[in-house]
Scaffold this active site. Structure first.
Site, mmCIF file in Angstrom:
data_model
loop_
_atom_site.group_PDB
_atom_site.id
_atom_site.type_symbol
_atom_site.label_atom_id
_atom_site.label_comp_id
_atom_site.label_asym_id
_atom_site.label_seq_id
_atom_site.Cartn_x
_atom_site.Cartn_y
_atom_site.Cartn_z
ATOM 1 N N GLY A 1 11.279 -13.042 -8.624
ATOM 2 C CA GLY A 1 11.952 -13.597 -7.347
ATOM 3 C C GLY A 1 12.908 -14.800 -7.612
ATOM 4 N N SER A 2 13.435 -14.994 -8.809
ATOM 5 C CA SER A 2 14.349 -16.102 -9.011
ATOM 6 C C SER A 2 15.510 -16.160 -8.385
ATOM 7 C CB SER A 2 14.548 -16.644 -10.575
ATOM 8 O OG SER A 2 15.483 -15.680 -11.076
ATOM 9 N N ARG B 1 9.003 10.011 -2.634
ATOM 10 C CA ARG B 1 9.979 8.868 -2.458
ATOM 11 C C ARG B 1 10.350 8.640 -0.734
ATOM 12 N NH1 ARG B 1 12.259 5.956 -6.716
ATOM 13 N NH2 ARG B 1 11.739 7.621 -8.420
ATOM 14 N N ARG C 1 12.867 -0.103 -7.682
ATOM 15 C CA ARG C 1 12.665 1.349 -7.143
ATOM 16 C C ARG C 1 13.895 1.953 -7.184
ATOM 17 N NH1 ARG C 1 8.381 2.615 -9.153
ATOM 18 N NH2 ARG C 1 8.503 4.462 -7.837
ATOM 19 N N LEU D 1 16.594 4.320 -5.142
ATOM 20 C CA LEU D 1 16.499 4.366 -3.738
ATOM 21 C C LEU D 1 17.206 5.810 -3.366
ATOM 22 C CD1 LEU D 1 17.498 0.853 -2.178
ATOM 23 C CD2 LEU D 1 15.177 2.021 -2.347
ATOM 24 N N HIS E 1 23.278 -6.640 -10.582
ATOM 25 C CA HIS E 1 22.899 -6.072 -11.748
ATOM 26 C C HIS E 1 23.350 -6.875 -12.825
ATOM 27 C CE1 HIS E 1 22.231 -2.479 -14.266
ATOM 28 N NE2 HIS E 1 23.463 -2.683 -14.610
ATOM 29 N N THR F 1 25.646 1.973 -3.000
ATOM 30 C CA THR F 1 26.091 3.248 -2.643
ATOM 31 C C THR F 1 24.986 4.207 -3.212
ATOM 32 O OG1 THR F 1 27.418 3.528 -4.153
ATOM 33 C CG2 THR F 1 28.510 2.827 -2.239
ATOM 34 N N ASP G 1 23.608 1.616 -9.233
ATOM 35 C CA ASP G 1 24.322 0.670 -9.896
ATOM 36 C C ASP G 1 26.021 0.847 -9.858
ATOM 37 O OD1 ASP G 1 22.011 -0.718 -10.495
ATOM 38 O OD2 ASP G 1 21.982 0.181 -12.473
ATOM 39 N N GLU H 1 23.614 -15.295 -12.603
ATOM 40 C CA GLU H 1 23.289 -14.346 -11.384
ATOM 41 C C GLU H 1 22.746 -15.541 -10.278
ATOM 42 O OE1 GLU H 1 20.015 -11.457 -11.752
ATOM 43 O OE2 GLU H 1 20.762 -11.315 -13.841
HETATM 44 C C1 GRF Z 1 17.530 -9.985 -12.530
HETATM 45 O O1 GRF Z 1 18.130 -10.006 -13.985
HETATM 46 C C2 GRF Z 1 18.452 -8.950 -11.675
HETATM 47 O O2 GRF Z 1 19.782 -8.824 -12.092
HETATM 48 C C3 GRF Z 1 17.765 -7.817 -12.173
HETATM 49 O O3 GRF Z 1 16.075 -7.998 -12.325
HETATM 50 C C4 GRF Z 1 16.302 -9.436 -12.320
HETATM 51 C C5 GRF Z 1 15.385 -10.133 -11.454
HETATM 52 O O4 GRF Z 1 14.911 -11.368 -11.787
HETATM 53 N N1 GRF Z 1 17.850 -6.470 -11.491
HETATM 54 P P1 GRF Z 1 14.363 -12.397 -10.615
HETATM 55 O O5 GRF Z 1 13.184 -11.651 -9.953
HETATM 56 O O6 GRF Z 1 15.387 -12.335 -9.348
HETATM 57 O O7 GRF Z 1 13.733 -13.646 -11.130
#
Ligand code: GRF
Length: 200
Positions: free
Chosen positions: A13-14, A66, A92, A94, A110, A142, A146, A175
């Site tokens: 969850g960073s 699902r 997951r 979707l 992504h 969508t 990705d 990110e």
């Molecule tokens: C990130 O690299 C995100 O782009 C990818 O999963 C990772 C999640 O990292 N889809 P975090 O849980 O937010 O630390």
């Protein structure tokens, strides 16, 4: 009224922390829920420590169905009545049905410069291809994996001798800058892409 943002995650969850921290002051949104597909997702504790409501729907009992998992997820999400759903490392896939329910209101980050390297192992693939730069993309979700209109991209250099882990760490830092910048714009109703570094 501030927009309500739900964040979906599977891991540490960073990105969620970066998003949640950004939603203060004159930001047009506030976090209303952090939701995971497992009680063990590290991001749930981090969110709770930040005073954010948390919830989870374990996907495992739904194996092979699902749609039923997504119905449960949707119902729990609706309790928090989010205006925007941010996928932040939600691992997951979707279905079209779920995506349609949130289309135009759901965004994802992504770790590649889309349209390059959809799916997994993006950093190893970028290194294997000998790319000189890498990065991350925030896009509207969508039905195709990705895909969807690009709302922002951050680019970082690939350095000599980089391992996939080195590159992942550099991209992850990007990110944490990109996702909050895009969310701020998106929550204000502005879908013009954010470019990092800014285009000339
Ligand atoms: C990130 O690299 C995100 O782009 C990818 O999963 C990772 C999640 O990292 N889809 P975090 O849980 O937010 O630390």
């Amino acid at each position: 009224m501030a927009k309500r943002v739900a964040i979906l995650l599977s891991g540490g969850g960073s990105n969620m922390v970066a998003l949640a921290r950004s939603m203060e002051g004159d930001h047009p949104a506030r976090p209303c829920l952090v939701m995971a597909n497992s009680a063990q997702a590290g991001g749930l504790k981090r969110a709770a420590d930040m005073g954010i409501e948390t919830d989870f729907v374990d996907h495992r009992p739904f194996e092979g169905d699902r749609a039923a998992f997504e119905d449960a997820l949707h119902a729990r999400l609706m309790r928090a009545a989010p205006d925007i759903v941010c996928l932040a490392g939600f691992m997951r896939v979707l279905t079209e049905g779920f995506v349609a329910r949130w289309q135009g209101r759901m965004i994802n980050i992504h770790p590649s410069l889309l349209p390059k390297y959809r799916g997994l192992n993006t950093h190893a693939r970028a290194l294997e291809a000998g790319d000189g730069e890498a990065g991350c993309t925030v896009h509207e979700v969508t039905p195709a994996l990705d895909d969807g209109p690009i709302l922002g991209q951050a680019r970082v250099p690939v350095l000599q001798g980089d391992t996939p882990q080195d590159l992942a760490a550099r991209v992850l830092a990007a990110e944490h800058a990109l996702y909050p910048a895009v969310l701020r714009r998106f929550a204000a109703g502005d879908r013009r892409p954010v470019w990092m570094p800014e285009a000339d």
